[in-house]
Motif scaffolding. Structure first.
Motif, mmCIF file in Angstrom:
data_model
loop_
_atom_site.group_PDB
_atom_site.id
_atom_site.type_symbol
_atom_site.label_atom_id
_atom_site.label_comp_id
_atom_site.label_asym_id
_atom_site.label_seq_id
_atom_site.Cartn_x
_atom_site.Cartn_y
_atom_site.Cartn_z
ATOM 1 N N PHE A 207 -7.876 7.352 32.384
ATOM 2 C CA PHE A 207 -6.574 7.495 32.171
ATOM 3 C C PHE A 207 -5.934 7.758 30.618
ATOM 4 O O PHE A 207 -4.977 8.375 30.437
ATOM 5 C CB PHE A 207 -6.027 6.197 32.851
ATOM 6 C CG PHE A 207 -5.647 6.060 34.179
ATOM 7 C CD1 PHE A 207 -5.144 6.570 35.111
ATOM 8 C CD2 PHE A 207 -6.887 5.217 34.715
ATOM 9 C CE1 PHE A 207 -5.041 6.589 36.364
ATOM 10 C CE2 PHE A 207 -6.863 5.269 36.264
ATOM 11 C CZ PHE A 207 -6.242 5.750 36.878
ATOM 12 N N LEU A 208 -6.937 7.457 30.008
ATOM 13 C CA LEU A 208 -6.358 7.304 28.427
ATOM 14 C C LEU A 208 -7.313 8.469 27.700
ATOM 15 O O LEU A 208 -6.965 9.536 27.508
ATOM 16 C CB LEU A 208 -6.560 6.091 27.705
ATOM 17 C CG LEU A 208 -5.346 5.135 28.294
ATOM 18 C CD1 LEU A 208 -5.480 3.788 27.713
ATOM 19 C CD2 LEU A 208 -4.054 5.594 28.262
ATOM 20 N N ASP A 209 -8.481 7.791 27.137
ATOM 21 C CA ASP A 209 -9.476 8.712 26.381
ATOM 22 C C ASP A 209 -10.604 7.992 25.923
ATOM 23 O O ASP A 209 -10.526 6.473 25.890
ATOM 24 C CB ASP A 209 -8.679 9.206 25.202
ATOM 25 C CG ASP A 209 -9.378 10.088 24.139
ATOM 26 O OD1 ASP A 209 -10.204 9.704 23.404
ATOM 27 O OD2 ASP A 209 -9.377 11.312 24.602
ATOM 28 N N ASN A 210 -11.686 8.543 25.523
ATOM 29 C CA ASN A 210 -12.980 7.850 25.236
ATOM 30 C C ASN A 210 -12.690 7.016 23.763
ATOM 31 O O ASN A 210 -13.322 6.100 23.859
ATOM 32 C CB ASN A 210 -14.070 8.753 25.090
ATOM 33 C CG ASN A 210 -14.584 9.657 26.390
ATOM 34 O OD1 ASN A 210 -14.386 8.854 27.477
ATOM 35 N ND2 ASN A 210 -15.456 10.617 26.091
ATOM 36 N N ASP A 291 -15.816 18.524 24.694
ATOM 37 C CA ASP A 291 -14.476 18.166 25.513
ATOM 38 C C ASP A 291 -13.530 17.465 24.649
ATOM 39 O O ASP A 291 -13.940 16.744 23.891
ATOM 40 C CB ASP A 291 -15.150 17.290 26.755
ATOM 41 C CG ASP A 291 -13.983 17.259 27.810
ATOM 42 O OD1 ASP A 291 -14.268 17.828 28.704
ATOM 43 O OD2 ASP A 291 -13.278 16.357 27.716
ATOM 44 N N ILE A 292 -12.204 17.743 25.073
ATOM 45 C CA ILE A 292 -11.188 17.397 24.338
ATOM 46 C C ILE A 292 -11.131 15.653 24.406
ATOM 47 O O ILE A 292 -10.420 15.126 23.752
ATOM 48 C CB ILE A 292 -9.842 17.920 24.774
ATOM 49 C CG1 ILE A 292 -8.812 17.948 23.755
ATOM 50 C CG2 ILE A 292 -9.409 17.155 25.982
ATOM 51 C CD1 ILE A 292 -7.396 18.781 24.088
ATOM 52 N N ASP A 293 -11.832 15.184 25.380
ATOM 53 C CA ASP A 293 -11.878 13.574 25.452
ATOM 54 C C ASP A 293 -12.365 12.982 24.396
ATOM 55 O O ASP A 293 -12.385 11.950 23.875
ATOM 56 C CB ASP A 293 -12.630 13.076 26.826
ATOM 57 C CG ASP A 293 -11.566 13.037 27.917
ATOM 58 O OD1 ASP A 293 -10.642 13.317 27.725
ATOM 59 O OD2 ASP A 293 -12.050 12.261 28.709
ATOM 60 N N VAL A 297 -13.557 11.181 18.533
ATOM 61 C CA VAL A 297 -14.822 10.198 18.332
ATOM 62 C C VAL A 297 -15.717 10.642 17.257
ATOM 63 O O VAL A 297 -16.358 11.758 17.446
ATOM 64 C CB VAL A 297 -15.543 10.500 19.892
ATOM 65 C CG1 VAL A 297 -16.896 9.506 19.738
ATOM 66 C CG2 VAL A 297 -14.680 9.820 20.865
ATOM 67 N N GLY A 298 -15.627 9.967 16.049
ATOM 68 C CA GLY A 298 -16.535 10.120 15.173
ATOM 69 C C GLY A 298 -15.922 11.327 14.365
ATOM 70 O O GLY A 298 -16.823 11.755 13.480
ATOM 71 N N THR A 299 -15.051 11.857 14.483
ATOM 72 C CA THR A 299 -14.331 12.921 13.665
ATOM 73 C C THR A 299 -12.971 12.575 12.936
ATOM 74 O O THR A 299 -12.379 11.560 13.254
ATOM 75 C CB THR A 299 -14.220 14.009 14.399
ATOM 76 O OG1 THR A 299 -13.175 13.911 15.619
ATOM 77 C CG2 THR A 299 -15.528 14.379 15.424
#
Length: 394
Positions: A207-210, A291-293, A297-299
């Motif tokens: 529903f949100l994002d990783n 993937d845009i998810d 993450v780490g960026t």
């Protein structure tokens, strides 16, 4: 096709383009662009029958600008072709309802849908609903003989197309199936035994994002689901291949394991279906090859965490609002059918197809967002119907 149980249509068409234009990537580009912009044109023809004035332009313009479709134009894949098949199928049903040459259009619809069910077998499960729709729409003032004739013209092409490939696979591979499904069902079934943290992170990320899920379950973004299960499945397949098992046998093993998992955890399996449905509708697209998810993450370490979360929530909220309005438009169309004697068979089938296929994918697969790309033109149609009621465009 060797020992792989894969549908043949896109491969045959691509081979024809290689034969005519040479075996370079330009043949792939040409094929995909023809199918994609053919789908845009057919969607415009559908839109002309559904709307008046400038409203006719909105759905095809949305499809032409949709990044979730254009990202598939530059490498071999069947998504652009399938867009053309789905829009052509619905347009054929609309013409069938209004044309003096009704039998030619129902036959065209039957051929196109047979191709769709061959390439993506989940569409084959919709055949009973499709047959029921035809009967409901034409039974008024239509002789029984004509009903059976048109029903046969719709269904027989699919029987011949799919049945022909069944026979081919039985003769060549000894398997009377169109496609191996063990891969996708295995990943879906494994979700029933996710651990507590993995399940909570999976639900949050759907529903949100990783990135946001990682804030609640630290470390989740490094091993998100279903990516971790997909890697595990890939390793199992590699081990089975090293042990001398063929791809067909490996898929059968994964399928058998999936059935066992569902039997062991039926309630968990069913309760996660809405989560997989949400994941099926996540914001499509890629960023930097990922993937845009995993956008943050780490960026982009220089960007504050609150700003990252705000960007993610804004993107997700806007996309889910579009999906909600499109779904509401489809439900509203179906709800009001009884009050419209002249209701469109094509749009009604499109609305039913949206609901049926998305639920089927959420129930039986690991719900990649590309799975609903063939249905996206109808999301644009029903979104436009809802927005039109607000009077945004005159």
């Amino acid at each position: 096709f060797g020992e792989h149980l894969e549908p043949p249509l896109y491969a045959i068409v691509l081979a024809g383009f290689f034969l005519m234009f040479g075996g370079s990537l330009w043949s792939v580009y040409l094929l995909n662009f023809i199918f994609f912009y053919g789908a845009v044109l057919v969607l415009f023809l559908i839109s002309r029958k559904a709307f008046q004035g400038y409203w006719q332009l909105l759905p095809p313009l949305m499809l032409a600008c949709f990044w979730g479709a254009s990202q598939y134009l530059l490498f071999p894949n069947l998504e652009p072709m399938f867009l053309f098949l789905t829009t052509g199928f619905i347009f054929s049903l609309m013409r069938y309802q209004t044309s003096d040459w009704a039998w030619t259009w129902v036959l065209t619809a039957g051929v196109l849908y047979g191709m769709m069910a061959l390439e993506k077998p989940v569409f084959g499960y919709f055949y009973p609903v499709l047959a029921m729709c035809i009967w409901i729409w034409i039974r008024r003032d239509t002789p029984l003989k004509k009903i059976f004739l048109h029903g046969a013209l719709l269904l027989i092409p699919g029987v011949l197309i799919i049945g022909g490939w069944y026979i081919r696979n039985l003769v060549v591979l000894g398997e009377a199936r169109v496609k191996s499904t063990g891969n996708v069902i295995y990943v879906r079934a494994k979700s029933a035994e996710f651990s507590g943290n993995a399940r909570a992170g999976f639900i949050t990320s759907a529903f949100l994002d990783n990135y946001i899920a990682d804030k609640f379950m630290p470390g989740y973004a490094l091993h998100p689901e279903p990516e971790s299960t997909i890697r595990e499945r890939r390793e199992r397949r590699r081990d089975m291949k090293a042990a001398g098992l063929s791809d067909l046998v490996a898929n059968d093993v994964l399928y058998a394991d999936a059935v066992t998992l569902v039997k062991q955890h039926p309630l968990q399996y069913m309760l996660l279906t809405p989560v997989w449905l949400a994941r099926l509708h996540i914001l499509p697209g890629y960023y930097g090859g990922e993937d845009i998810d995993n956008l943050f993450v780490g960026t982009h370490t220089a960007v504050p965490a609150w700003m990252k979360i705000l960007i993610i929530l804004t993107l997700r909220a806007g996309w889910f609002l579009f999906v909600f309005l499109a779904g509401a438009g489809a439900l509203r169309w179906l709800w009001r059918i009884k009050s419209r004697v002249d209701s469109s068979l094509g749009l009604s089938v499109a609305a039913l197809l949206m609901g049926f296929i998305t639920i089927a994918y959420a129930s039986l697969s690991h719900s990649e967002v590309r799975y609903i790309l063939p249905l996206m033109p109808f999301y644009f149609i029903f979104f436009t119907r809802i927005v039109r009621g607000w009077g945004v465009i005159s």
